[in-house]
Design a protein around this motif. Sequence first.
Motif, PDB file in Angstrom:
ATOM      1  N   ILE A  84      -0.679  -3.384  -8.808  1.00 33.29           N
ATOM      2  CA  ILE A  84       0.133  -4.364  -8.070  1.00 33.29           C
ATOM      3  C   ILE A  84      -0.165  -5.777  -8.561  1.00 33.29           C
ATOM      4  O   ILE A  84       0.321  -6.747  -7.993  1.00 33.29           O
ATOM      5  CB  ILE A  84      -0.100  -4.251  -6.549  1.00 33.29           C
ATOM      6  N   VAL A  85      -0.972  -5.885  -9.606  1.00 31.02           N
ATOM      7  CA  VAL A  85      -1.448  -7.190 -10.066  1.00 31.02           C
ATOM      8  C   VAL A  85      -1.178  -7.434 -11.542  1.00 31.02           C
ATOM      9  O   VAL A  85      -0.829  -8.551 -11.931  1.00 31.02           O
ATOM     10  CB  VAL A  85      -2.988  -7.310  -9.885  1.00 31.02           C
ATOM     11  N   ASP A  86      -1.357  -6.407 -12.354  1.00 25.70           N
ATOM     12  CA  ASP A  86      -1.333  -6.565 -13.807  1.00 25.70           C
ATOM     13  C   ASP A  86       0.083  -6.286 -14.314  1.00 25.70           C
ATOM     14  O   ASP A  86       0.416  -5.173 -14.704  1.00 25.70           O
ATOM     15  CB  ASP A  86      -2.348  -5.581 -14.407  1.00 25.70           C
ATOM     16  N   PHE A  87       0.906  -7.339 -14.319  1.00 28.05           N
ATOM     17  CA  PHE A  87       2.328  -7.127 -14.599  1.00 28.05           C
ATOM     18  C   PHE A  87       2.625  -6.907 -16.089  1.00 28.05           C
ATOM     19  O   PHE A  87       3.744  -6.563 -16.452  1.00 28.05           O
ATOM     20  CB  PHE A  87       3.161  -8.283 -14.028  1.00 28.05           C
ATOM     21  N   ALA A  88       1.619  -7.093 -16.960  1.00 26.25           N
ATOM     22  CA  ALA A  88       1.814  -6.781 -18.384  1.00 26.25           C
ATOM     23  C   ALA A  88       1.546  -5.294 -18.638  1.00 26.25           C
ATOM     24  O   ALA A  88       1.972  -4.737 -19.655  1.00 26.25           O
ATOM     25  CB  ALA A  88       0.875  -7.630 -19.233  1.00 26.25           C
ATOM     26  N   ALA A  89       0.855  -4.648 -17.722  1.00 24.51           N
ATOM     27  CA  ALA A  89       0.392  -3.274 -17.966  1.00 24.51           C
ATOM     28  C   ALA A  89       1.512  -2.238 -18.121  1.00 24.51           C
ATOM     29  O   ALA A  89       1.378  -1.335 -18.942  1.00 24.51           O
ATOM     30  CB  ALA A  89      -0.582  -2.851 -16.860  1.00 24.51           C
ATOM     31  N   PRO A  90       2.628  -2.337 -17.375  1.00 22.76           N
ATOM     32  CA  PRO A  90       3.680  -1.320 -17.566  1.00 22.76           C
ATOM     33  C   PRO A  90       4.167  -1.279 -19.010  1.00 22.76           C
ATOM     34  O   PRO A  90       4.333  -0.207 -19.579  1.00 22.76           O
ATOM     35  CB  PRO A  90       4.781  -1.767 -16.597  1.00 22.76           C
ATOM     36  N   GLY A 130       2.623   1.843 -20.135  1.00 23.87           N
ATOM     37  CA  GLY A 130       3.568   2.784 -19.521  1.00 23.87           C
ATOM     38  C   GLY A 130       3.214   3.165 -18.099  1.00 23.87           C
ATOM     39  O   GLY A 130       3.691   4.177 -17.571  1.00 23.87           O
ATOM     40  N   VAL A 131       2.371   2.338 -17.445  1.00 24.71           N
ATOM     41  CA  VAL A 131       1.991   2.623 -16.061  1.00 24.71           C
ATOM     42  C   VAL A 131       3.029   2.033 -15.112  1.00 24.71           C
ATOM     43  O   VAL A 131       3.961   1.345 -15.530  1.00 24.71           O
ATOM     44  CB  VAL A 131       0.587   2.045 -15.734  1.00 24.71           C
ATOM     45  N   LYS A 132       2.867   2.288 -13.816  1.00 24.87           N
ATOM     46  CA  LYS A 132       3.807   1.772 -12.818  1.00 24.87           C
ATOM     47  C   LYS A 132       3.304   0.460 -12.211  1.00 24.87           C
ATOM     48  O   LYS A 132       2.095   0.199 -12.208  1.00 24.87           O
ATOM     49  CB  LYS A 132       3.998   2.801 -11.714  1.00 24.87           C
ATOM     50  N   ALA A 133       4.236  -0.314 -11.682  1.00 31.29           N
ATOM     51  CA  ALA A 133       3.864  -1.545 -10.974  1.00 31.29           C
ATOM     52  C   ALA A 133       4.685  -1.626  -9.686  1.00 31.29           C
ATOM     53  O   ALA A 133       5.333  -2.633  -9.414  1.00 31.29           O
ATOM     54  CB  ALA A 133       4.088  -2.755 -11.860  1.00 31.29           C
ATOM     55  N   GLU A 134       4.638  -0.544  -8.927  1.00 33.07           N
ATOM     56  CA  GLU A 134       5.367  -0.536  -7.648  1.00 33.07           C
ATOM     57  C   GLU A 134       4.574  -1.349  -6.633  1.00 33.07           C
ATOM     58  O   GLU A 134       3.384  -1.112  -6.435  1.00 33.07           O
ATOM     59  CB  GLU A 134       5.499   0.899  -7.121  1.00 33.07           C
ATOM     60  N   GLY A 135       5.242  -2.294  -5.991  1.00 37.90           N
ATOM     61  CA  GLY A 135       4.569  -3.118  -4.992  1.00 37.90           C
ATOM     62  C   GLY A 135       5.453  -3.320  -3.785  1.00 37.90           C
ATOM     63  O   GLY A 135       6.373  -2.534  -3.522  1.00 37.90           O
ATOM     64  N   SER A 136       5.182  -4.410  -3.089  1.00 34.36           N
ATOM     65  CA  SER A 136       5.848  -4.672  -1.812  1.00 34.36           C
ATOM     66  C   SER A 136       7.369  -4.551  -1.879  1.00 34.36           C
ATOM     67  O   SER A 136       7.988  -3.966  -0.989  1.00 34.36           O
ATOM     68  CB  SER A 136       5.457  -6.074  -1.344  1.00 34.36           C
ATOM     69  N   ALA A 137       7.973  -5.068  -2.970  1.00 33.02           N
ATOM     70  CA  ALA A 137       9.443  -5.133  -3.029  1.00 33.02           C
ATOM     71  C   ALA A 137      10.086  -3.764  -2.869  1.00 33.02           C
ATOM     72  O   ALA A 137      11.190  -3.659  -2.347  1.00 33.02           O
ATOM     73  CB  ALA A 137       9.886  -5.773  -4.343  1.00 33.02           C
ATOM     74  N   ILE A 185      -5.069   3.482  -8.376  1.00 35.24           N
ATOM     75  CA  ILE A 185      -4.292   2.347  -7.848  1.00 35.24           C
ATOM     76  C   ILE A 185      -5.134   1.089  -8.039  1.00 35.24           C
ATOM     77  O   ILE A 185      -6.261   0.991  -7.538  1.00 35.24           O
ATOM     78  CB  ILE A 185      -3.910   2.550  -6.374  1.00 35.24           C
ATOM     79  N   ASP A 186      -4.554   0.150  -8.779  1.00 34.41           N
ATOM     80  CA  ASP A 186      -5.261  -1.090  -9.104  1.00 34.41           C
ATOM     81  C   ASP A 186      -4.730  -2.227  -8.244  1.00 34.41           C
ATOM     82  O   ASP A 186      -3.590  -2.650  -8.407  1.00 34.41           O
ATOM     83  CB  ASP A 186      -5.053  -1.400 -10.596  1.00 34.41           C
ATOM     84  N   THR A 187      -5.571  -2.722  -7.350  1.00 33.27           N
ATOM     85  CA  THR A 187      -5.166  -3.895  -6.549  1.00 33.27           C
ATOM     86  C   THR A 187      -5.954  -5.131  -6.978  1.00 33.27           C
ATOM     87  O   THR A 187      -5.915  -6.148  -6.292  1.00 33.27           O
ATOM     88  CB  THR A 187      -5.349  -3.682  -5.021  1.00 33.27           C
ATOM     89  N   TYR A 188      -6.669  -5.034  -8.095  1.00 31.08           N
ATOM     90  CA  TYR A 188      -7.525  -6.168  -8.488  1.00 31.08           C
ATOM     91  C   TYR A 188      -7.178  -6.771  -9.845  1.00 31.08           C
ATOM     92  O   TYR A 188      -7.323  -7.969 -10.060  1.00 31.08           O
ATOM     93  CB  TYR A 188      -8.997  -5.738  -8.487  1.00 31.08           C
ATOM     94  N   GLY A 189      -6.708  -5.964 -10.795  1.00 25.91           N
ATOM     95  CA  GLY A 189      -6.424  -6.478 -12.143  1.00 25.91           C
ATOM     96  C   GLY A 189      -7.667  -6.495 -13.008  1.00 25.91           C
ATOM     97  O   GLY A 189      -8.581  -5.684 -12.810  1.00 25.91           O
ATOM     98  N   ASP A 190      -7.712  -7.423 -13.973  1.00 26.33           N
ATOM     99  CA  ASP A 190      -8.906  -7.634 -14.779  1.00 26.33           C
ATOM    100  C   ASP A 190      -9.395  -6.355 -15.482  1.00 26.33           C
ATOM    101  O   ASP A 190     -10.580  -6.028 -15.437  1.00 26.33           O
ATOM    102  CB  ASP A 190     -10.022  -8.218 -13.894  1.00 26.33           C
ATOM    103  N   ALA A 241       0.841  -1.201   0.000  1.00 23.45           N
ATOM    104  CA  ALA A 241       0.000   0.000   0.000  1.00 23.45           C
ATOM    105  C   ALA A 241       0.876   1.251   0.000  1.00 23.45           C
ATOM    106  O   ALA A 241       0.647   2.204  -0.755  1.00 23.45           O
ATOM    107  CB  ALA A 241      -0.922  -0.018   1.219  1.00 23.45           C
ATOM    108  N   TYR A 242       1.892   1.248   0.834  1.00 26.10           N
ATOM    109  CA  TYR A 242       2.803   2.387   0.959  1.00 26.10           C
ATOM    110  C   TYR A 242       3.461   2.684  -0.395  1.00 26.10           C
ATOM    111  O   TYR A 242       3.504   3.826  -0.861  1.00 26.10           O
ATOM    112  CB  TYR A 242       3.855   2.038   2.008  1.00 26.10           C
ATOM    113  N   ALA A 243       3.958   1.626  -1.050  1.00 30.81           N
ATOM    114  CA  ALA A 243       4.650   1.794  -2.336  1.00 30.81           C
ATOM    115  C   ALA A 243       3.698   2.325  -3.407  1.00 30.81           C
ATOM    116  O   ALA A 243       4.071   3.184  -4.209  1.00 30.81           O
ATOM    117  CB  ALA A 243       5.243   0.459  -2.788  1.00 30.81           C
ATOM    118  N   SER A 244       2.482   1.826  -3.414  1.00 31.25           N
ATOM    119  CA  SER A 244       1.563   2.222  -4.493  1.00 31.25           C
ATOM    120  C   SER A 244       1.092   3.663  -4.313  1.00 31.25           C
ATOM    121  O   SER A 244       0.967   4.408  -5.287  1.00 31.25           O
ATOM    122  CB  SER A 244       0.384   1.253  -4.591  1.00 31.25           C
ATOM    123  N   VAL A 245       0.861   4.067  -3.066  1.00 31.25           N
ATOM    124  CA  VAL A 245       0.442   5.464  -2.831  1.00 31.25           C
ATOM    125  C   VAL A 245       1.593   6.413  -3.190  1.00 31.25           C
ATOM    126  O   VAL A 245       1.397   7.441  -3.834  1.00 31.25           O
ATOM    127  CB  VAL A 245      -0.025   5.652  -1.372  1.00 31.25           C
TER     128      VAL A 245
END
Length: 302
Positions: free
Chosen positions: A232-238, A242-249, A208-213, A130-134
Amino acid sequence: MKAVRFDEYGGTDVLYVADVPVTEPAQGQVLVKVRATSINPGETKIRQGLYRAIWPATFPSGEGTDLAGVVTEIGPGVEGVAAGDEVIGFTDERASHAEYVSVPAENLAAKPANVAWEVAGSLPVAGSTAYASVRAVSVEPGDTLAVSGAAGGVGSIVVQLARRAGAEVIGIAGPANHDWLAAHGVRPVTYGEGLADRLREAGIDAFIDTYGDGYVKLAIDLGVSPERIDTIVDFAAPEEYGVKAEGSASARNAAVLAELAGQVASGDLEVPIAATFPLDDVRAAFKQLERGHTRGKIVLLP
Ligand SMILES: NC(=O)c1ccc[n+]([C@@H]2O[C@H](COP(=O)([O-])OP(=O)(O)OC[C@H]3O[C@@H](n4cnc5c(N)ncnc54)[C@H](OP(=O)(O)O)[C@@H]3O)[C@@H](O)[C@H]2O)c1
């Protein structure tokens, strides 16, 4: 000690609780007696083999990243942590769904005394994500942020962090979660037919997308600029948009954990606990999570 194991990819029925030796703390590690450890959808995906190309399992596999507990033994080279300390932390070894886990001391933050064990054990993965995505979508006062999966483990923390940053927040969630969202200053919106119109009417600056689809495409279609969309779910989207996929890591560290735990301790952050289960009921815990409508977190109490 008891620890969750699985010997092959599959459904919840491949999970079992084994009696295994305690792993002694190596250089830089401490041994923690786990009081609470939450479960995460990523563990389901790993166990089902959906991530085998990127994060394969080796069998027999343990599982679990989140932990809160009491330090019982100090490994060589560790300073600043003592037996008896109450801590919140994480392991990257798929090992915390167990009675004991050895973890690097640097993965631990102090558990404030007034933070409940089940909440402490829920913070590491969901809180850091949550912290990373915000942070990724840089919300500011005056912005309107929409969040899919707004009342889930990650979403329920996202919406509160974004409110604290001054944003108006629209929470996309099922009707059963609308009261909870409204009570936290979030405008609830139901998913399904007509969602695009409901969001267009509101005017969205960030997503912020936490669901995908398809939520990333929806945000793009609504005119949100790609650098203000995080999934944080749709890893093809970046690559596609050109969107971000910042997550827990990118935020799973002791400093972020201490900050989030401090917000819980001061009453500024609530982590809703949907259910707790004894370790022996790990299958039932995942069955509930996999129904896909959890509010907040589900926790194992070893
Ligand atoms: N990249 C990373 O670092 C990272 C880290 C953690 C999690 N994740 C991933 O992020 C996802 C969410 O994790 P989580 O722990 O928050 O899961 P969760 O606790 O299971 O929450 C999922 C939420 O989605 C909602 N939902 C169901 N159908 C929906 C729909 N059609 N539209 C919008 N929302 C819907 C559900 O609530 P309702 O009852 O309101 O339907 C539920 O609260 C998982 O896929 C997980 O693997 C990624």
